[in-house]
Design an enzyme around this catalytic site. Structure first.
Site: not given
Ligand code: PGA
Ligand code: ZN
Length: 441
Positions: A50, A162, A171, A212, A249, A300, A327, A352, A380, A403
């Site tokens: 995503s 996911h 999440e 995940e 999230d 998030e 994010d 990230k 991650h 996370k």
């Molecule tokens: P992604 O998801 O690594 O698939 O972007 C993680 C997140 O949205 O935090």
């Molecule tokens: Zn996110």
């Protein structure tokens, strides 16, 4: 005299990530002129599902092999363009190395070399330098102040992009606040995870896992997921909202539809047999009601990556009691974060490293966040590797939160296990922040 860690070779290759897709790994060798020895650092780049629209570009080949997802061009960029430009440089000068990478690429979004090519080298340089100085990575990157172990923001129930279930928010995570140290906190998370599995089994719900490592049952809406999570926390012997808190999230950019200017909930619609859509205003009220009913400490991407007005309203209404993490909104980019700070949007940034493409720029985003009283959550990607760099970075930068998925799948547990080793190594200096990691509550 300054230590000279001469970069002798840079070699990138294509490897597989946790979803079976290719990604870039780089190996950097340095010669320590102080003792005449050679040292190596290796780093692999993760990949999102995503992904935010404003992330640095992850270069994909677009050729038939691997359904277009090959990274041979990025690998060639590392081996044929980046390597010649960095050979001979001092790996100790991380800032200089990253500046050179940015210059060599020459674009705002790193589309030329690819953020995947750049990050693999950027991180591998840091790892080679830390090896050459016989220092753990967190100490090399963070210096003498690195001592804070992160609170796990552990994703134990997966949805959205996911997983193939009906849960629309991506999440659902637990945060053990009561642990006296990281290892204790990790144990609490694992205990809740196993209790959740039992509850799902008892109800005949699926215990298959998502990208995940969290379970991915078909549940009708966020309330039913949150209720089950609360049950699992209690069943494990902990008090929800005291010992263990919940984080979500929503990954709302994935639910947002530009044409209707609404958030669409396909899973909830399917299970309820009627179309469920929410406006920005309704989303904010929805989150408010969830926060009223459940022990939620962090949300998030509650709204889409471009909905600055909505984010402002959301922050005004919920920012005092809930950590609001950007994010897709900030994409680890200090310019977007600065804009957000000015507007008073969110109060936390997800970090990230591959969203921005160099170690230095990720650090700058964390630094800017901390200076402005925003928290930082090291993170991650849903596509991961066995690389554990982010565990070290969480400690190096004292983010206080990480996370990195469920206590399931080696790509996820590798990071937690690395943190266990770091905690052991730090001994009495290790600190577990608990609720202090949050600026709310
Ligand atoms: P992604 O998801 O690594 O698939 O972007 C993680 C997140 O949205 O935090
Ligand atoms: Zn996110």
């Amino acid at each position: 005299m300054t230590t000279y860690l001469e970069i002798k070779s840079i070699h990138a290759r294509e490897i597989l990530d946790s979803r079976g897709n290719p990604t870039v790994e780089a190996q950097v060798a340095v010669l320590n002129h102080g003792n005449g020895n050679r040292y190596e650092g290796t780093a692999a780049v993760p990949s999102g599902a995503s992904t935010g629209r404003f992330e640095a570009v992850e270069l994909r080949d677009g050729e038939p092999r691997y359904f277009g997802l090959g990274v041979q061009h990025a690998v060639r960029n590392a081996n044929e363009k980046i390597a010649p430009a960095l050979l001979g440089a001092n790996a100790l000068n991380q800032y200089e190395i990253d500046r050179k990478l940015i210059e060599l690429d020459g674009t705002e979004n790193k589309e030329n070399l690819g953020a995947n090519a750049m990050l693999s080298v950027s991180l591998a340089c840091a790892k080679a330098a830390s090896a050459a100085l016989s220092m753990p990575l967190y100490r090399y990157v963070g210096g003498t102040g690195a001592h804070l172990l992160p609170v796990p923001m552990m994703n134990i129930l997966n949805g959205g992009k996911h997983a193939a279930n009906t849960v629309d928010f991506q999440e659902f995570m637990i945060m053990p606040i009561c642990g006296s140290c990281f290892s204790d906190a990790l144990r609490i998370c694992a205990e809740v995870y196993h209790n959740l599995k039992k509850i799902l089994e008892d109800r005949g719900l699926s215990t298959g896992v998502g990208d995940e490592g969290g379970f991915a049952p078909d549940l009708p809406d966020a309330e039913s997921v949150l209720s089950i999570l609360v049950e699992a926390v209690k069943a494990a012997g902990y008090v929800p909202g005291e010992d263990v808190w919940i984080a979500m999230d929503a990954a709302s950019s994935e639910l947002y539809n530009e044409k209707t200017d609404m958030y669409h909930f396909p899973g909830e619609s399917r299970l309820k047999g009627e179309e469920v859509i929410r406006s920005t205003e309704e989303m904010i009220s929805y989150f408010e009601s969830l926060v009223e009913k459940f022990p939620i400490l962090s949300i998030e991407d509650a709204l889409a990556e471009d909905d600055w007005d909505g984010w402002q309203k959301l922050t005004a209404r919920l920012g005092g009691k809930v950590q609001l993490v950007g994010d897709d909104l900030f994409v680890t980019n200090k310019k977007r974060l600065a804009a957000g700070i000015k507007l008073g949007t969110a109060n936390s940034i997800l970090v990230k490293v591959n969203q921005i493409g160099t170690l230095t720029e990720a650090f700058e985003a964390v630094e800017l966040a901390h200076k402005n009283n925003y928290t930082g959550v090291m993170s991650h990607r849903s596509g991961e590797t066995e690389d554990t760099t982010i565990a070290d970075l969480a400690v190096a930068w004292n983010t206080g939160q990480i996370k990195t998925g469920a206590p399931c799948r080696s790509d996820r547990t590798a990071k937690y296990n690395r943190l266990l080793r770091i905690e052991e190594e730090l001994g009495g200096a290790a600190e577990y922040p608990g609720l202090l990691a949050f600026h709310v509550r």
